[in-house]
Motif scaffolding. Structure first.
Motif, PDB file in Angstrom:
ATOM      1  N   ILE A 136     -19.358 -41.923  10.311  1.00 48.55           N
ATOM      2  CA  ILE A 136     -19.567 -40.506  10.609  1.00 48.55           C
ATOM      3  C   ILE A 136     -19.178 -39.646   9.412  1.00 48.55           C
ATOM      4  CG2 ILE A 136     -18.743 -38.592  12.045  1.00 48.55           C
ATOM      5  CD1 ILE A 136     -18.491 -40.598  14.346  1.00 48.55           C
ATOM      6  N   TYR A 137     -18.040 -39.956   8.795  1.00 46.83           N
ATOM      7  CA  TYR A 137     -17.571 -39.185   7.642  1.00 46.83           C
ATOM      8  C   TYR A 137     -18.580 -39.255   6.494  1.00 46.83           C
ATOM      9  CZ  TYR A 137     -14.876 -37.876   3.512  1.00 46.83           C
ATOM     10  OH  TYR A 137     -14.466 -37.296   2.346  1.00 46.83           O
ATOM     11  N   LEU A 138     -19.050 -40.453   6.178  1.00 43.47           N
ATOM     12  CA  LEU A 138     -19.992 -40.606   5.070  1.00 43.47           C
ATOM     13  C   LEU A 138     -21.320 -39.931   5.386  1.00 43.47           C
ATOM     14  CD1 LEU A 138     -20.287 -41.817   2.276  1.00 43.47           C
ATOM     15  CD2 LEU A 138     -21.073 -43.951   3.321  1.00 43.47           C
ATOM     16  N   TYR A 139     -21.745 -39.996   6.644  1.00 42.70           N
ATOM     17  CA  TYR A 139     -22.982 -39.318   7.038  1.00 42.70           C
ATOM     18  C   TYR A 139     -22.843 -37.813   6.884  1.00 42.70           C
ATOM     19  CZ  TYR A 139     -26.482 -37.219  10.069  1.00 42.70           C
ATOM     20  OH  TYR A 139     -27.494 -36.423  10.563  1.00 42.70           O
ATOM     21  N   SER A 140     -21.708 -37.265   7.313  1.00 42.44           N
ATOM     22  CA  SER A 140     -21.485 -35.817   7.192  1.00 42.44           C
ATOM     23  C   SER A 140     -21.466 -35.388   5.735  1.00 42.44           C
ATOM     24  CB  SER A 140     -20.168 -35.435   7.868  1.00 42.44           C
ATOM     25  OG  SER A 140     -20.178 -35.777   9.247  1.00 42.44           O
ATOM     26  N   ALA A 141     -20.807 -36.185   4.880  1.00 38.93           N
ATOM     27  CA  ALA A 141     -20.742 -35.867   3.456  1.00 38.93           C
ATOM     28  C   ALA A 141     -22.124 -35.939   2.821  1.00 38.93           C
ATOM     29  CB  ALA A 141     -19.780 -36.824   2.754  1.00 38.93           C
ATOM     30  N   ALA A 142     -22.890 -36.963   3.158  1.00 46.55           N
ATOM     31  CA  ALA A 142     -24.236 -37.107   2.602  1.00 46.55           C
ATOM     32  C   ALA A 142     -25.144 -35.978   3.068  1.00 46.55           C
ATOM     33  CB  ALA A 142     -24.819 -38.462   2.997  1.00 46.55           C
ATOM     34  N   SER A 143     -25.001 -35.579   4.341  1.00 47.76           N
ATOM     35  CA  SER A 143     -25.817 -34.476   4.868  1.00 47.76           C
ATOM     36  C   SER A 143     -25.501 -33.176   4.139  1.00 47.76           C
ATOM     37  CB  SER A 143     -25.573 -34.311   6.373  1.00 47.76           C
ATOM     38  OG  SER A 143     -25.934 -35.468   7.078  1.00 47.76           O
ATOM     39  N   LEU A 144     -24.212 -32.924   3.922  1.00 50.32           N
ATOM     40  CA  LEU A 144     -23.801 -31.713   3.210  1.00 50.32           C
ATOM     41  C   LEU A 144     -24.357 -31.710   1.795  1.00 50.32           C
ATOM     42  CD1 LEU A 144     -22.161 -29.107   2.973  1.00 50.32           C
ATOM     43  CD2 LEU A 144     -20.153 -30.515   2.381  1.00 50.32           C
ATOM     44  N   PHE A 145     -24.269 -32.838   1.110  1.00 50.96           N
ATOM     45  CA  PHE A 145     -24.765 -32.924  -0.256  1.00 50.96           C
ATOM     46  C   PHE A 145     -26.276 -32.696  -0.302  1.00 50.96           C
ATOM     47  CE2 PHE A 145     -26.187 -35.255  -4.054  1.00 50.96           C
ATOM     48  CZ  PHE A 145     -25.376 -34.662  -5.021  1.00 50.96           C
ATOM     49  N   CYS A 146     -27.000 -33.235   0.669  1.00 52.18           N
ATOM     50  CA  CYS A 146     -28.452 -33.040   0.712  1.00 52.18           C
ATOM     51  C   CYS A 146     -28.796 -31.567   0.943  1.00 52.18           C
ATOM     52  CB  CYS A 146     -29.079 -33.910   1.804  1.00 52.18           C
ATOM     53  SG  CYS A 146     -29.109 -35.670   1.406  1.00 52.18           S
ATOM     54  N   HIS A 147     -28.014 -30.898   1.797  1.00 47.05           N
ATOM     55  CA  HIS A 147     -28.243 -29.463   2.035  1.00 47.05           C
ATOM     56  C   HIS A 147     -27.993 -28.655   0.761  1.00 47.05           C
ATOM     57  CE1 HIS A 147     -29.189 -29.501   6.212  1.00 47.05           C
ATOM     58  NE2 HIS A 147     -28.051 -30.085   6.571  1.00 47.05           N
ATOM     59  N   ILE A 148     -26.964 -29.029   0.013  1.00 48.66           N
ATOM     60  CA  ILE A 148     -26.658 -28.335  -1.241  1.00 48.66           C
ATOM     61  C   ILE A 148     -27.811 -28.510  -2.229  1.00 48.66           C
ATOM     62  CG2 ILE A 148     -25.137 -28.330  -3.255  1.00 48.66           C
ATOM     63  CD1 ILE A 148     -22.843 -29.061  -1.380  1.00 48.66           C
ATOM     64  N   LEU A 149     -28.359 -29.713  -2.313  1.00 49.59           N
ATOM     65  CA  LEU A 149     -29.477 -29.968  -3.217  1.00 49.59           C
ATOM     66  C   LEU A 149     -30.700 -29.136  -2.830  1.00 49.59           C
ATOM     67  CD1 LEU A 149     -29.356 -33.850  -3.719  1.00 49.59           C
ATOM     68  CD2 LEU A 149     -28.683 -32.076  -5.339  1.00 49.59           C
ATOM     69  N   VAL A 150     -30.956 -29.065  -1.522  1.00 52.15           N
ATOM     70  CA  VAL A 150     -32.105 -28.273  -1.064  1.00 52.15           C
ATOM     71  C   VAL A 150     -31.912 -26.802  -1.405  1.00 52.15           C
ATOM     72  CG1 VAL A 150     -33.345 -27.457   0.977  1.00 52.15           C
ATOM     73  CG2 VAL A 150     -32.738 -29.876   0.768  1.00 52.15           C
ATOM     74  N   ASP A 151     -30.699 -26.278  -1.182  1.00 52.32           N
ATOM     75  CA  ASP A 151     -30.419 -24.876  -1.509  1.00 52.32           C
ATOM     76  C   ASP A 151     -30.592 -24.608  -2.997  1.00 52.32           C
ATOM     77  OD1 ASP A 151     -29.887 -24.315   1.116  1.00 52.32           O
ATOM     78  OD2 ASP A 151     -27.710 -24.571   0.944  1.00 52.32           O
ATOM     79  N   LYS A 152     -30.180 -25.557  -3.827  1.00 51.14           N
ATOM     80  CA  LYS A 152     -30.337 -25.405  -5.274  1.00 51.14           C
ATOM     81  C   LYS A 152     -31.807 -25.350  -5.656  1.00 51.14           C
ATOM     82  CE  LYS A 152     -26.088 -25.431  -6.923  1.00 51.14           C
ATOM     83  NZ  LYS A 152     -25.550 -24.301  -7.732  1.00 51.14           N
ATOM     84  N   LEU A 153     -32.617 -26.175  -5.008  1.00 54.36           N
ATOM     85  CA  LEU A 153     -34.045 -26.208  -5.339  1.00 54.36           C
ATOM     86  C   LEU A 153     -34.751 -24.930  -4.884  1.00 54.36           C
ATOM     87  CD1 LEU A 153     -34.908 -29.896  -4.410  1.00 54.36           C
ATOM     88  CD2 LEU A 153     -34.789 -28.904  -6.693  1.00 54.36           C
ATOM     89  N   LYS A 154     -34.196 -24.292  -3.855  1.00 57.14           N
ATOM     90  CA  LYS A 154     -34.817 -23.066  -3.361  1.00 57.14           C
ATOM     91  C   LYS A 154     -34.545 -21.878  -4.276  1.00 57.14           C
ATOM     92  CE  LYS A 154     -34.821 -24.190   1.570  1.00 57.14           C
ATOM     93  NZ  LYS A 154     -34.273 -23.836   2.903  1.00 57.14           N
ATOM     94  N   GLN A 155     -33.513 -21.958  -5.107  1.00 58.83           N
ATOM     95  CA  GLN A 155     -33.193 -20.869  -6.007  1.00 58.83           C
ATOM     96  C   GLN A 155     -34.288 -20.718  -7.071  1.00 58.83           C
ATOM     97  OE1 GLN A 155     -29.334 -21.583  -7.675  1.00 58.83           O
ATOM     98  NE2 GLN A 155     -28.280 -21.493  -5.709  1.00 58.83           N
ATOM     99  N   PRO A 156     -34.631 -19.472  -7.446  1.00 59.01           N
ATOM    100  CA  PRO A 156     -35.685 -19.288  -8.467  1.00 59.01           C
ATOM    101  C   PRO A 156     -35.249 -19.884  -9.787  1.00 59.01           C
ATOM    102  CG  PRO A 156     -34.490 -17.238  -8.027  1.00 59.01           C
ATOM    103  CD  PRO A 156     -34.051 -18.207  -6.972  1.00 59.01           C
ATOM    104  N   LEU A 157     -36.209 -20.517 -10.431  1.00 60.73           N
ATOM    105  CA  LEU A 157     -35.923 -21.130 -11.721  1.00 60.73           C
ATOM    106  C   LEU A 157     -35.707 -20.063 -12.791  1.00 60.73           C
ATOM    107  CD1 LEU A 157     -38.566 -24.025 -11.676  1.00 60.73           C
ATOM    108  CD2 LEU A 157     -36.110 -24.197 -11.293  1.00 60.73           C
ATOM    109  N   SER A 158     -34.748 -20.284 -13.661  1.00 57.51           N
ATOM    110  CA  SER A 158     -34.483 -19.352 -14.739  1.00 57.51           C
ATOM    111  C   SER A 158     -34.846 -20.003 -16.059  1.00 57.51           C
ATOM    112  CB  SER A 158     -32.986 -18.975 -14.734  1.00 57.51           C
ATOM    113  OG  SER A 158     -32.685 -18.199 -15.862  1.00 57.51           O
TER     114      SER A 158
END
Length: 252
Positions: free
Chosen positions: A227-249
């Motif tokens: 459960i802990y590793l799944y939660s950590a992996a899910s959080l990391f995936c959400h962070i990556l998605v948020d980063k990709l949504k940011q406009p490229l500079s």
């Protein structure tokens, strides 16, 4: 002809568990599915067989993944996917599920203008063979070595099954470096450990994780670590998605 005779002779001397091991090591999921759907194998031996499957997309063999909703429960061994309903099945129900898919594929389209279903795995040869296998499963005694292709030890526990998913997920991450792939393995494990709730339309979602995480004893168990590793992996995936949504500079 000599080679064929020699092959058949060697094949007849091999045990079914050895044949299944060879199929798993080669990544022949169809052959492995036929063997596991038609012959009793203990959960521990099934996990050992799946360990031999080359690391890759877990969706290719998700119908064979180990399940343990409750320690000692024998009627929830498989969780195949279905367009209309996802449900835990025992061995007979899995064979019936796969044979029904084969029958639908054989019959093809039943309505004008409707596309024929894709070819299904040939889990039986003819109607007589199908009836024979179903009759065999109905009379199987998991405690009788004569009806199994592997030793019938005591049923696997949730800890053992959770440990298998942990190892598989970590091995996959070490091999590919893909956090998303690791998360998919962990999610598949949590679902098959019973952390799941079904909707009326057959869709499901992961639930009940907090009940284990809040317990100190539970958090130190293999299930808690999963459960802990799944939660950590899910959080990391959400962070990556948020980063990709940011406009490229393009500014340096």
């Amino acid at each position: 002809e000599l080679y064929t005779r020699r092959f058949l002779c060697e094949f007849r001397q091999e045990s079914l568990i050895d044949i299944a091991s060879c199929a798993a090591a080669k990544g022949d999921i169809d052959a492995l599915t036929v063997l596991l759907a038609r012959h009793p194998v203990s959960m521990r031996d099934r996990m050992e067989l799946l360990d031999l499957v080359p690391l890759g997309e877990i969706s290719l063999y998700e119908h064979l993944l180990p399940c343990c909703v409750t320690d000692g429960r024998e009627d929830a061994q498989f969780l195949p996917t279905s367009p209309s309903k996802a449900n835990f099945l025992d061995a007979l129900q899995l064979f019936t599920f796969l044979s029904d898919l084969q029958l639908q594929s054989r019959r093809g389209s039943t309505k004008s203008g409707e596309e024929a279903p894709p070819p299904a795995l040939a889990i039986f040869t003819d109607d007589a063979d199908r009836e024979h296998v179903m009759h065999f499963w109905e009379g199987v005694d998991n405690d009788d070595p004569a009806t199994t292709i592997s030793d019938p030890p005591s049923a696997s526990t949730k800890e053992e099954v959770a440990t298998w998913y942990l190892k598989r997920a970590i091995d996959l991450h070490n091999e590919t470096g893909q956090v998303l792939s690791m998360k998919e393995v962990l999610e598949a494990g949590l679902i098959r450990l019973g952390f799941i709730s079904f909707a009326d339309d057959g869709a499901y979602e992961i639930s009940g994780l907090n009940d284990v995480s809040k317990s100190r004893e539970g958090s130190q168990s293999a299930v808690g670590k999963l459960i802990y590793l799944y939660s950590a992996a899910s959080l990391f995936c959400h962070i990556l998605v948020d980063k990709l949504k940011q406009p490229l500079s393009y500014n340096c």
